[in-house]
Design an enzyme around this catalytic site. Sequence first.
Site, PDB file in Angstrom:
ATOM      1  N   CYS A  91       0.826  -1.204   0.000  1.00  0.00           N
ATOM      2  CA  CYS A  91       0.000   0.000   0.000  1.00  0.00           C
ATOM      3  C   CYS A  91       0.871   1.269   0.000  1.00  0.00           C
ATOM      4  O   CYS A  91       1.508   1.566  -0.999  1.00  0.00           O
ATOM      5  CB  CYS A  91      -0.989  -0.062   1.158  1.00  0.00           C
ATOM      6  N   HIS A 182      -3.119  -5.206   1.881  1.00  0.00           N
ATOM      7  CA  HIS A 182      -2.386  -5.506   3.127  1.00  0.00           C
ATOM      8  C   HIS A 182      -2.470  -6.987   3.518  1.00  0.00           C
ATOM      9  O   HIS A 182      -3.282  -7.340   4.381  1.00  0.00           O
ATOM     10  CB  HIS A 182      -2.994  -4.698   4.282  1.00  0.00           C
ATOM     11  N   GLU A 184      -0.709  -8.530   5.518  1.00  0.00           N
ATOM     12  CA  GLU A 184      -0.377  -8.684   6.941  1.00  0.00           C
ATOM     13  C   GLU A 184      -1.602  -8.503   7.839  1.00  0.00           C
ATOM     14  O   GLU A 184      -1.547  -8.823   9.021  1.00  0.00           O
ATOM     15  CB  GLU A 184       0.738  -7.693   7.333  1.00  0.00           C
TER      16      GLU A 184
HETATM   17  N1  GLN Z   1      -3.712   6.421   1.460  1.00  0.00           N
HETATM   18  C1  GLN Z   1      -2.344   6.143   1.831  1.00  0.00           C
HETATM   19  C2  GLN Z   1      -1.378   6.945   0.965  1.00  0.00           C
HETATM   20  O1  GLN Z   1      -1.741   7.400  -0.097  1.00  0.00           O
HETATM   21  C3  GLN Z   1      -2.020   4.658   1.737  1.00  0.00           C
HETATM   22  C4  GLN Z   1      -2.906   3.883   2.691  1.00  0.00           C
HETATM   23  C5  GLN Z   1      -2.345   2.587   3.199  1.00  0.00           C
HETATM   24  O2  GLN Z   1      -1.134   2.354   3.216  1.00  0.00           O
HETATM   25  N2  GLN Z   1      -3.234   1.751   3.668  1.00  0.00           N
HETATM   26  O3  GLN Z   1      -0.260   7.088   1.341  1.00  0.00           O
END
Ligand code: GLN
Length: 227
Positions: A91, A182, A184
């Site tokens: 992410c 994610h 994890e």
């Molecule tokens: N919205 C976050 C970003 O743009 C990422 C969100 C996440 O890691 N769950 O940095």
Amino acid sequence: MSHVALKPPRAAEKMIGVLDLQGDVLEHLDHIERIGIPARPVKQAGDFDNLAGLILPGGESTCLARLLRIFSLDKIIIRKFHEGMKLWGTCAGAILLAKSIVGEAPHLGLIDIEVERNSFGSQLDSFASEVSIPKLSAAPIPMTFIRAPKILGVGEGVDVLLRMGDFIAAAESPDVLVTAFHPELTPSLAFHRYFARKCGLQPGRDKTDMDPPWDRTSWMRLARITL
Ligand code: GLN
């Protein structure tokens, strides 16, 4: 966070690090420990010794990028990467690794993908799903997307691991893995096993892709937190 009471590794034993600035640090350490690979939180230069791979967890990429710069960890990550350390960004971690970010300058720029941040909408548009990725696991893989980016496209040398409708959710180059979601935060160990093998390590406990006794708070034992 000052938290982790992991088994001390044997001298020079190769291990997987988890960038410990913000985000799902304990949850990743927990999953790595479950597959029998030594793991370590990484927040300063000395923590990079003997790392076969480093996980950049999710969180908030602007915040993470600033902390990387403030502590000069960006330079160390890039140097270690060129010396052979593999990388996996989940992410926000994937955003940090992308060569191209819609409307923003890239951060580490170590994999040729284009990402669009917050592409599904607000935090309320977070969702869970499940897919089959035969290359990773015979079992279905649960996925959790939290204010996730979309991977819009990949460049040469980058393979798509998972496409979902109009976006790519997971991709890899020979040295970098990225997931918009994610693993994890789910009971599945499939992505952690896959990354360990990418790092040249042999994960144990191969009988099942799910760890039946897993529960959402299992990582708390690493932080010695009791409810
Ligand atoms: N919205 C976050 C970003 O743009 C990422 C969100 C996440 O890691 N769950 O940095």
